[in-house]
Design an enzyme around this catalytic site. Structure first.
Site, PDB file in Angstrom:
ATOM      1  N   GLY A 326       7.297   9.651  -1.363  1.00  0.00           N
ATOM      2  CA  GLY A 326       6.013  10.061  -1.871  1.00  0.00           C
ATOM      3  C   GLY A 326       4.805   9.580  -0.973  1.00  0.00           C
ATOM      4  N   SER A 327       3.873   9.327  -1.760  1.00  0.00           N
ATOM      5  CA  SER A 327       2.514   8.818  -0.852  1.00  0.00           C
ATOM      6  C   SER A 327       2.648   7.765   0.091  1.00  0.00           C
ATOM      7  CB  SER A 327       1.344   8.859  -1.814  1.00  0.00           C
ATOM      8  OG  SER A 327       1.139   9.974  -2.540  1.00  0.00           O
ATOM      9  N   THR A 328       3.760   6.804  -0.181  1.00  0.00           N
ATOM     10  CA  THR A 328       3.821   5.717   0.853  1.00  0.00           C
ATOM     11  C   THR A 328       4.205   6.080   2.004  1.00  0.00           C
ATOM     12  OG1 THR A 328       6.399   5.437   0.254  1.00  0.00           O
ATOM     13  CG2 THR A 328       4.668   4.352  -1.156  1.00  0.00           C
TER      14      THR A 328
END
EC number: 3.4.16.4
Length: 627
Positions: A326-328
């Site tokens: 995801g956004s990590t």
């Protein structure tokens, strides 16, 4: 007329008979003498050895298994002595009747009988098999008083493995179990059969398995004179066993306990690493299990409970399960764009709330006009990274991310690590068979840019990549063992903690990304979780889809619990000189700020402050980051 025999003829006949008899007797004595000579002189050494073998028994002396302790000396795996009631099947004619008779003297439960049968099936016929372990002194006394009734049954003093903290860190520590045929085959292949004589148990998982050679020790022996009944008369010689080496870990078991409690009954994983050494501070996989269940042979009921659970407690999610990041993934994408010259730190790009590619509109959750690199991380702009992924191309993304260990095993000293998936055209050609499936499409690159698509990494890989970023590009092999300690002389052998390579990162680029990640926890998606923290911490929230929405709007309350998005958070602290880098994943936990970030807060609080904070209130989903 009567015929008389001549006395001379009779005498001659008698003398011939005497001579023949004498010759026969002498021949017999000659044969006996020859045989005696052959046995006593020619075969003397052979029969002397056989006689000694009958008189002297060579008994193995099993070594003490090494202990396992955390960085502060807290014992995580130890040994203790106890009595065991054992049956040698080859010396017992009526096994069931013998067990029934024994149960009148010593308490033998149905589970003991079940375990005995299971071990008996896996054992060789001449080996003794335990029917009851951990006998009390009273039980030993009762059996000894009636031992004469039970040939082939003995009370043995054995060392038992014990995990005093039970389920805490069980996936990392592992467990031991009885040696089976597969273990025997591996022992024979390594040429260590002699060193495992008399040993019943071996490491089966975790550090108990990967450090088996260190923990086991060296088997000794005793030369014992025995009588005709096979009972020991006296000790002739003894070579002491050498105990196994002890393991001192990088793990902080109190930090581990804080992390496990923070998860509660949720499924997920957490990995915390020292950026400057690669030492693992915590390695959590939830739910967990009690390794003590396996030491004596796990019962059928307990095994079914663990194996059939939908929560998969035996699965080491920290190093084996791979999830979309995801956004990590965005801080690493930002570094890739800067390194490739596709972006500058100050450059602003349009953010209308979507990105169009090939006639398909890739949506963001909000239009912002324009954003720069700093804002793209703080507000988690999908549009910025859609465009960046298209500019970098899949090959550019894959080659940069591979430097951080994405998509390959790190080499951690806990067995069972997965590779994960770093997508690329080459990977796709190897993964799929049909030509139309092997082709890489440009739209797939766009999804990869925000940590979705084929991306799949373990929590260990995320934590390790974060540690590499904040330590300036030094790549360490993550390790749980810090020292191997010789218990005989106290010498300590350090596990290698030197970097294995250096990634040529621009310090200005790294500083820009780190500043943005610090701002995430001040005004961005991680602000609620770290409100009031007396230290600065960098982080990035993330959310990973479990299934495709097919254009529909995601509403958590209307989705089955196990189909909800995964919650992720990566962090480092303190911001100015990080001593911890971590990754948290909560399966089906929703937005990263909702579940994963509060867990990270508790862990970092304990690491930096030595105390546990109350869980911050979860952030409203409406203010959380995009997927």
């Amino acid at each position: 007329m009567t015929e008389f025999r001549s006395p001379d003829q009779e005498m001659q006949r008698f003398r011939r008979r005497v001579v023949v008899a004498l010759l026969f007797i002498l021949s017999c004595f000659a044969v006996l003498a020859g045989r005696f000579y052959y046995l006593q002189v020619v075969r003397h050494e052979y029969f002397h050895t056989r006689a000694e073998d009958n008189r002297i028994a060579l008994l193995p002396v099993v070594p003490n298994r090494g202990t396992i302790a955390d960085r502060n000396g807290k014992l995580l795996a130890r040994n203790y002595a106890a009595y065991t009631l054992e049956i040698n099947p080859s010396q017992v004619r009526r096994l069931d009747e013998t067990i029934d008779a024994l149960s009148a003297i010593i308490d033998i439960q149905p589970r003991d009988r079940t375990r005995f049968r299971k071990i008996l099936e896996e054992s060789r016929n001449f080996e003794s098999v335990p029917i009851r372990t951990r006998l009390t002194d009273e039980e030993v006394a009762r059996f000894v008083a009636e031992r004469y009734r039970f040939p082939g049954v003995e009370v043995q003093a054995r060392l038992f493995r014990d995990y005093p903290l039970g389920a805490v860190a069980s996936h990392m520590i592992g467990y031991i179990g009885r040696i089976n045929d597969r273990d025997l085959q591996r022992i024979e292949e390594r040429g260590e059969t002699a060193n495992y004589r008399g040993t019943d148990h071996i490491g089966k998982s975790g550090l108990e398995l990967s450090y088996e050679a260190e923990l086991h020790g060296t088997t000794g022996f005793e030369q014992v004179e025995v009588n005709a009944g096979g009972r020991a008369v006296r000790l002739l010689d003894r070579q002491a066993a050498l105990p196994g080496n002890d393991l001192e870990l990088t793990l902080d078991i109190e930090l581990q306990q804080v992390a496990e409690r923070a998860f509660g009954d949720r499924r997920g994983a957490l990995v915390a690493i020292e950026p400057n050494t690669g030492g693992v501070l915590a390695l959590v996989s939830m739910p967990t299990f009690d390794p003590n269940l396996f030491v004596d042979g796990i019962s059928t009921k307990d095994w079914q409970g663990l194996n059939d659970s939908p929560d998969l407690p035996l699965l080491n999610r920290a190093i084996y399960s791979a999830y979309p990041p995801g956004s990590t993934f965005k801080p690493f994408m930002a570094l890739a764009g800067l390194a490739a010259g596709k972006r500058t730190i100050e450059q602003r790009v349009p953010d209308p709330g979507y990105f169009v590619y090939g006639g398909h509109r890739f949506m963001d959750h909000k239009a912002r006009g324009t954003v720069d690199l700093h804002e793209s991380i703080v507000v988690s702009s999908n549009t910025y990274y859609y465009q960046l992924a298209n500019d970098l191309g899949i090959d550019g993304i894959a080659s940069f991310m591979r430097q951080f260990g994405f998509g390959e095993r790190s080499g951690i000293d806990v067995p069972g690590e997965a590779e994960g998936v770093l997508p690329s055209p080459e990977w796709k050609r190897e993964r799929f068979r049909k030509p139309e499936q092997q082709r890489w499409y440009g739209g797939e690159t766009i999804s990869v840019g925000i940590g979705q698509g084929y991306n799949a990494y373990t929590p260990l890989q995320l934590a390790n990549a974060m540690a590499i970023m904040v330590n300036g590009g030094r790549v360490f092999r993550p390790h749980v063992v810090r020292h191997v300690v010789n218990p005989r002389d106290g010498t300590r052998r350090a596990v290698e903690s030197e970097p294995i390579r250096q990634i040529p990162l621009n310090p200005k680029h790294v500083a820009a990304v780190r500043r943005a990640m610090v701002e995430v926890n001040k005004t961005g998606t991680g602000a609620r979780a770290f409100a009031g923290a007396p230290y600065e911490v960098g982080g990035k929230t993330g959310t990973a889809q479990v299934f495709s929405l097919r254009g529909q709007r995601y509403e958590e309350g209307k989705v089955a619990e196990r189909l909800r998005d995964h919650s992720l958070f990566v962090a480092f602290a303190p911001a100015e000189a990080p001593t911890i880098a971590l990754a948290v994943l909560v399966e089906n936990g929703g937005f990263g700020s909702q579940s994963a970030a509060p867990i990270a807060r508790q862990v970092i609080d304990f690491h930096l402050l030595g105390r546990k904070q109350d869980d911050p209130a979860p952030e409203d989903a409406a203010g959380a980051e995009s997927q």
